[in-house]
Scaffold this motif. Structure first.
Motif: not given
Length: 137
Positions: A5-9, A34-36
């Motif tokens: 799993d990759t997570w984003v904020a 915005g996506l980090v």
């Protein structure tokens, strides 16, 4: 981190939080977030400062109500926590569908973030931590 799993904020400009906080600064236009990509187990959320050598992993520099070292996000690879680092304006958490929060987190105490929780900081910033969709990270 365990698993693939990759997570984003997601970093949102939230007009409701802006109206709740009533800052003097004009709010930027609200649009897509915005996506980090969250690549570390511990990430600093805040505003950058060249003179102080502060480079937050989640840069909320457009919001003057966000402290330079505002809060910390941590994970064990499966769950996420947020901890206020003594920010000037507090860190607030609310579940989706709940009213805007009025009580900030206690400085130095980690709060687990459930799926769908919203983290409010500064004058207009809303963060949402979620698993990345295909092609996002």
């Amino acid at each position: 981190m365990p698993g693939d799993d990759t997570w984003v904020a997601e970093i949102w400009v939230d007009p409701d939080w802006y109206a709740h906080e009533r800052p003097e600064d004009p709010m930027p236009s609200a649009g897509l977030p915005g996506l980090v990509t969250l690549r570390q187990r511990s990430l600093l959320v805040g505003r950058p400062s060249q003179s102080r050598g502060i480079r937050p992993d989640v840069d909320c520099g457009s919001d003057p109500g966000v402290s330079r070292r505002h809060c910390q996000l941590t994970t064990d690879g499966l769950r996420w926590w947020v901890e206020d680092l003594g920010s000037s304006n507090g860190t607030f958490v609310a579940a989706t569908g709940d009213p805007l929060p009025d009580t900030p987190l206690t400085q130095g105490v980690r709060k687990e973030i459930e799926e769908g929780d919203r983290i409010f900081i500064g004058a207009w910033t809303r963060l949402v931590i979620r698993k990345a969709l295909p092609g996002e990270a």
